[in-house]
Scaffold this motif. Sequence first.
Motif, PDB file in Angstrom:
ATOM      1  N   GLU A 231       0.839  -1.194   0.000  1.00 50.76           N
ATOM      2  CA  GLU A 231       0.000   0.000   0.000  1.00 50.76           C
ATOM      3  C   GLU A 231       0.884   1.258   0.000  1.00 50.76           C
ATOM      4  N   PHE A 232       0.512   2.242   0.825  1.00 51.08           N
ATOM      5  CA  PHE A 232       1.240   3.507   0.757  1.00 51.08           C
ATOM      6  C   PHE A 232       2.522   3.501   1.584  1.00 51.08           C
ATOM      7  N   THR A 233       2.751   2.422   2.326  1.00 54.25           N
ATOM      8  CA  THR A 233       3.951   2.408   3.170  1.00 54.25           C
ATOM      9  C   THR A 233       4.949   1.372   2.654  1.00 54.25           C
ATOM     10  N   PHE A 234       5.385   1.575   1.441  1.00 54.21           N
ATOM     11  CA  PHE A 234       6.432   0.716   0.879  1.00 54.21           C
ATOM     12  C   PHE A 234       7.689   0.861   1.751  1.00 54.21           C
ATOM     13  N   PRO A 235       8.221  -0.263   2.246  1.00 52.90           N
ATOM     14  CA  PRO A 235       9.318  -0.159   3.219  1.00 52.90           C
ATOM     15  C   PRO A 235      10.557   0.506   2.629  1.00 52.90           C
ATOM     16  N   GLU A 236      11.099   1.410   3.401  1.00 50.44           N
ATOM     17  CA  GLU A 236      12.294   2.126   2.969  1.00 50.44           C
ATOM     18  C   GLU A 236      13.436   1.156   2.636  1.00 50.44           C
ATOM     19  N   SER A 237      13.509   0.071   3.395  1.00 50.84           N
ATOM     20  CA  SER A 237      14.600  -0.889   3.203  1.00 50.84           C
ATOM     21  C   SER A 237      14.554  -1.559   1.832  1.00 50.84           C
ATOM     22  N   ARG A 238      13.421  -1.472   1.160  1.00 49.28           N
ATOM     23  CA  ARG A 238      13.301  -2.107  -0.151  1.00 49.28           C
ATOM     24  C   ARG A 238      13.632  -1.183  -1.316  1.00 49.28           C
ATOM     25  N   LEU A 239      13.862   0.089  -1.036  1.00 48.29           N
ATOM     26  CA  LEU A 239      14.124   1.037  -2.123  1.00 48.29           C
ATOM     27  C   LEU A 239      15.374   0.646  -2.903  1.00 48.29           C
ATOM     28  N   ARG A 240      16.392   0.200  -2.181  1.00 46.68           N
ATOM     29  CA  ARG A 240      17.675  -0.105  -2.808  1.00 46.68           C
ATOM     30  C   ARG A 240      17.552  -1.153  -3.919  1.00 46.68           C
ATOM     31  N   ASN A 241      16.692  -2.122  -3.716  1.00 45.65           N
ATOM     32  CA  ASN A 241      16.528  -3.161  -4.735  1.00 45.65           C
ATOM     33  C   ASN A 241      15.459  -2.829  -5.764  1.00 45.65           C
ATOM     34  N   THR A 242      14.530  -1.991  -5.394  1.00 39.86           N
ATOM     35  CA  THR A 242      13.363  -1.765  -6.255  1.00 39.86           C
ATOM     36  C   THR A 242      13.573  -0.617  -7.245  1.00 39.86           C
ATOM     37  N   LEU A 243      14.130   0.495  -6.773  1.00 36.53           N
ATOM     38  CA  LEU A 243      14.272   1.657  -7.658  1.00 36.53           C
ATOM     39  C   LEU A 243      15.067   1.339  -8.925  1.00 36.53           C
ATOM     40  N   PRO A 244      16.144   0.542  -8.830  1.00 40.75           N
ATOM     41  CA  PRO A 244      16.884   0.225 -10.063  1.00 40.75           C
ATOM     42  C   PRO A 244      16.049  -0.533 -11.101  1.00 40.75           C
ATOM     43  N   THR A 245      15.072  -1.308 -10.662  1.00 45.88           N
ATOM     44  CA  THR A 245      14.234  -2.028 -11.649  1.00 45.88           C
ATOM     45  C   THR A 245      13.377  -1.028 -12.429  1.00 45.88           C
ATOM     46  N   PHE A 246      12.873  -0.014 -11.733  1.00 47.76           N
ATOM     47  CA  PHE A 246      12.086   1.010 -12.429  1.00 47.76           C
ATOM     48  C   PHE A 246      12.967   1.828 -13.373  1.00 47.76           C
ATOM     49  N   TYR A 247      14.206   2.021 -12.955  1.00 44.06           N
ATOM     50  CA  TYR A 247      15.115   2.793 -13.818  1.00 44.06           C
ATOM     51  C   TYR A 247      15.262   2.117 -15.175  1.00 44.06           C
ATOM     52  N   GLU A 248      15.305   0.804 -15.189  1.00 45.31           N
ATOM     53  CA  GLU A 248      15.391   0.098 -16.470  1.00 45.31           C
ATOM     54  C   GLU A 248      14.163   0.401 -17.329  1.00 45.31           C
ATOM     55  N   GLY A 249      13.016   0.554 -16.690  1.00 48.97           N
ATOM     56  CA  GLY A 249      11.805   0.954 -17.417  1.00 48.97           C
ATOM     57  C   GLY A 249      11.975   2.317 -18.064  1.00 48.97           C
ATOM     58  N   PHE A 250      12.593   3.238 -17.327  1.00 54.19           N
ATOM     59  CA  PHE A 250      12.798   4.572 -17.897  1.00 54.19           C
ATOM     60  C   PHE A 250      13.812   4.573 -19.028  1.00 54.19           C
ATOM     61  N   LYS A 251      14.814   3.711 -18.910  1.00 57.54           N
ATOM     62  CA  LYS A 251      15.746   3.588 -20.022  1.00 57.54           C
ATOM     63  C   LYS A 251      15.009   3.124 -21.279  1.00 57.54           C
ATOM     64  N   SER A 252      14.083   2.209 -21.088  1.00 56.62           N
ATOM     65  CA  SER A 252      13.291   1.721 -22.213  1.00 56.62           C
ATOM     66  C   SER A 252      12.420   2.840 -22.803  1.00 56.62           C
ATOM     67  N   PHE A 253      11.792   3.616 -21.939  1.00 54.33           N
ATOM     68  CA  PHE A 253      11.038   4.784 -22.419  1.00 54.33           C
ATOM     69  C   PHE A 253      11.943   5.656 -23.284  1.00 54.33           C
ATOM     70  N   GLY A 254      13.145   5.931 -22.748  1.00 50.71           N
ATOM     71  CA  GLY A 254      14.081   6.810 -23.442  1.00 50.71           C
ATOM     72  C   GLY A 254      14.442   6.301 -24.824  1.00 50.71           C
ATOM     73  N   SER A 255      14.765   5.033 -24.908  1.00 47.17           N
ATOM     74  CA  SER A 255      15.210   4.545 -26.215  1.00 47.17           C
ATOM     75  C   SER A 255      14.044   4.460 -27.204  1.00 47.17           C
ATOM     76  N   GLN A 256      12.859   4.186 -26.704  1.00 47.50           N
ATOM     77  CA  GLN A 256      11.707   4.161 -27.617  1.00 47.50           C
ATOM     78  C   GLN A 256      11.372   5.555 -28.152  1.00 47.50           C
ATOM     79  N   ILE A 257      11.472   6.552 -27.268  1.00 44.38           N
ATOM     80  CA  ILE A 257      11.206   7.930 -27.697  1.00 44.38           C
ATOM     81  C   ILE A 257      12.256   8.390 -28.703  1.00 44.38           C
TER      82      ILE A 257
END
Length: 417
Positions: free
Chosen positions: A384-410
């Motif tokens: 829900e709205f309280t995504f544990p801070e301890s999980r940011l380190r592993n999770t944010l990089p996965t989303f970054y790959e999504g943004f790289k994909s956005f970038g190359s498609q654009i």
Amino acid sequence: MGLFCLICQARASGNDTYDNHTLIRLYPTSDDNLQAASHFEDPSGEVEVLKESRGLNDTLDLLVPPQKLQFVEDYAKIKNLKLEVKQPNYGRTLEDVAERTPRRRLLKSFNIYEYNSYANMLEFMETVARRFPDLVTLQNLGKSYEGRKMNLVKISSNPNAGNPIIFVDGGIHGREWVAPAMALYLIHRLSSEPANRRSGGELDGVDWYILPLVNPDGYEYTRSSKSNRMWRKTRSKHTENDCYGVDGNRNYGFKWGVSGISHDPCHKETFAGPRPFSEPETQMVRNVMMDNKKNMKLYVSLHSYGQYLVYPWGYTGEILPKEWKRLDNMARVVSQAVVKAGGLPFKVMSAGKWYPAAGGSDDFAFGGAGIPYSYTMELTDGYEFTFPESRLRNTLPTFYEGFKSFGSQIKKEFGHQ
Ligand code: ARG
Ligand code: ZN
């Protein structure tokens, strides 16, 4: 009451601490009880609807005070909804975060894998701009309702080239902390990796505009142990009585007010505002879009939660834009990139198919500003709205790959070779 018991103080002053509340999730099981899951109402107003169900496969999440548990259980039974206790003492999850906050402020060093204060975020942006002056510039957009400075971070290795622009914002809803955290992480990665500037890199032929925290007033309100961790709206005042805030994502001037909104300033979730763009925060986002509409090709608004990647229209589930297929395709490629990096797949569909709600920034970007690709990205699932801070380190990089994909498609579709 102990001198250092912040939560006790909050309780004594009658604020929402959710002490002994239970987080309950109800599932519609068939078309027959869909209505019951999407139109739950507690006449006493004591049960808080955290998230409405908007269809089969979508849950109704409730924060239930102890004296209302029986009421909710009975409701589930009568309506034949599946009931799951997600968190027995919701207040406790919030306590941890709220009590840690003041201590954080004393720390000088910045950690990208933490939930930072607004002040820390500002400092981070200024530091990045100072460190990479040839790459990063800040544009001051103005001030939030309560007077907080809003900076747009522009990252470009060639600002005069007329590159396609990708615009990312986050944190229009106060309680969705992982959204600004992701936006900052995006700034961090894009600016600090030298390879990004070289040919074929993330900054080669694409400019990134990032506004990490659209609603700093609401965000800071959720960080204070004296107020409400679950605050969503802005903190403006449009009425004589004691009700505050507008849902920023119902406030944009495109098909404003036609669905999924409340006209009641006291509605805690979806008050659309007295008129479109009543909020300085949404005006600033609009201005960024309108001032750059010629080159702006993609808009992504970061929210949480549910792991959805949705595109227009959001105001209705009845019709899709004629370009829906390319919107859908791009999102699916992004989702695959995130999965490849170890993340969860996104549920891809039109926002209105998920549930109709008008006045969203995604619809305005697409229909009002004419930006050809526009999305709302709901980050994370299961907390829900309280995504544990301890999980940011592993999770944010996965989303970054999504943004790289956005970038190359654009780049592929709009870049000038
Ligand atoms: N959770 C988001 C909200 O309720 C979803 C918005 C999707 N877009 C839309 N135009 N309905 O604000
Ligand atoms: Zn949101």
